[in-house]
Design a protein around this motif. Structure first.
Motif, PDB file in Angstrom:
ATOM      1  N   ASP A 178       0.470   7.461  -7.968  1.00 54.00           N
ATOM      2  CA  ASP A 178      -0.474   7.317  -6.853  1.00 54.00           C
ATOM      3  C   ASP A 178      -0.294   6.019  -6.074  1.00 54.00           C
ATOM      4  OD1 ASP A 178      -1.649   9.725  -7.337  1.00 54.00           O
ATOM      5  OD2 ASP A 178      -3.301   8.915  -8.526  1.00 54.00           O
ATOM      6  N   ASP A 182      -1.584   5.561  -2.338  1.00 53.31           N
ATOM      7  CA  ASP A 182      -2.715   4.652  -2.095  1.00 53.31           C
ATOM      8  C   ASP A 182      -2.369   3.626  -1.016  1.00 53.31           C
ATOM      9  OD1 ASP A 182      -4.164   5.971  -4.017  1.00 53.31           O
ATOM     10  OD2 ASP A 182      -3.839   4.468  -5.581  1.00 53.31           O
ATOM     11  N   GLU A 186      -4.187   3.272   2.634  1.00 50.10           N
ATOM     12  CA  GLU A 186      -4.811   2.023   3.068  1.00 50.10           C
ATOM     13  C   GLU A 186      -4.414   1.697   4.504  1.00 50.10           C
ATOM     14  OE1 GLU A 186      -4.958  -2.703   1.759  1.00 50.10           O
ATOM     15  OE2 GLU A 186      -4.199  -1.185   0.365  1.00 50.10           O
TER      16      GLU A 186
END
Length: 313
Positions: A178, A182, A186
């Motif tokens: 992940d 991630d 972001e």
């Protein structure tokens, strides 16, 4: 290429892998079994009933994961049904077992340690997991190591074939996977990029909403205010060249899907030294994405590339 940094020097940590809980459970197991001399089925049943946390010590002695230990209980119960993995883990956290659960655990430990539960392997070159220094001769070597300690060469040998963090790496594989997604999310959040992060739960939704039929769908599906599909993005990490080569074929399939959908831009976000293998790994990805290949340090540059440059806020 300079931005492809290795991540093999780090691991994601979990509190239940700290030494202290194991140390405490081991001290208790050693004490209540009189230095691993009281280890009959009835002894083990009593110990696990009164001191459930010691189950982790016995499970680790025979070299089973929680799932493997739970599955093994099916071999020692009249019903032939295995104990749930969640119950094994709960016991290792100190939840008192039922009498039948404690007995099943005791039978698995005893049968594995004595070699009666798992006989010779049907495949000649395979060894039982108890064929390791601390359990090579069953409880006799357990008692020896408990008294004399584990020699450092033996510990290093275990790392040689098992890896000091092998179990932890396996247990946190999803979390490691992940990391790239991630990081991308972001950046998308910062620039208010409309997207769907895909997963096993929304494959049908992706197909119905955007007409994307490749399975699994790309990690991110980017769309504009009108709901029109604008781009697809796939994340891939690989620290091994062979693995990177194998993963590169995924982008070929995504390129075909992007072409079918009218030439939708396809993006790649890569990580790991495996992608420094250029000829049959990184090269094909750059080809299939028309150069839209980025790394975590260059994610902000991706916002300057069409279609992000036209929809970024």
């Amino acid at each position: 290429m300079p931005n492809l940094a290795p991540d093999f020097a780090y691991v994601y940590w979990r509190d239940d892998y700290e030494l202290q809980p194991i140390d405490d459970a081991y001290a208790q197991a050693k004490s209540v079994t009189a230095g691993f001399t009281l280890v009959s089925v009835e002894d083990l049943k009593r110990v696990i009933t009164d001191h459930a946390r010691t189950l982790r010590v016995f499970r680790l002695l025979i070299g089973f994961t929680s799932q493997e230990f739970a599955a093994a209980t099916a071999l020692v119960t009249d019903s032939g049904k295995p104990m749930g993995t969640a119950r094994v883990r709960a016991m290792e956290q100190g939840v008192s077992p039922t009498e039948s659960a404690a007995l099943a655990c005791a039978r698995v430990i005893d049968g594995t340690m004595t070699g009666q539960l798992f006989g010779p392997s049907p495949i000649g070159d395979m060894r039982p997991k108890t064929h390791k220094p601390d359990t090579l001769h069953g409880w006799q070597t357990v008692r020896h190591y408990a008294t004399e300690g584990v020699p450092l060469p033996v510990l290093l040998h275990q790392r040689h074939y098992g890896g000091a963090f092998r179990q932890l790496l396996d247990a946190t594989s999803a979390k490691r996977g992940d990391v790239l997604e991630d990081a991308v999310e972001e950046v998308f959040d910062h620039h208010l990029i409309e997207r769907v992060r895909t997963g096993g739960h929304n494959q049908e939704e992706i197909a119905k909403r955007f007409g994307i039929t490749v399975r699994p769908a790309p990690d991110f599906v980017i769309f504009d205010e009108s709901g029109s599909l604008r781009a697809m993005l796939e994340c891939k990490a690989a620290n091994d060249g062979g693995t990177a080569r194998d993963k590169a074929s995924r982008f070929r399939a995504l390129r075909q899907e992007a072409t079918r959908l009218g030439g939708v831009p396809l993006f790649a976000v890569l990580a790991g030294l495996g992608w420094t293998r250029t000829a049959d790994a990184l090269g094909p990805v750059i080809r299939d994405t028309d150069g839209r290949t980025f790394t975590v340090p260059t994610l902000m540059e991706m916002m300057q590339v069409f279609p992000f440059s036209s929809i970024v806020v």
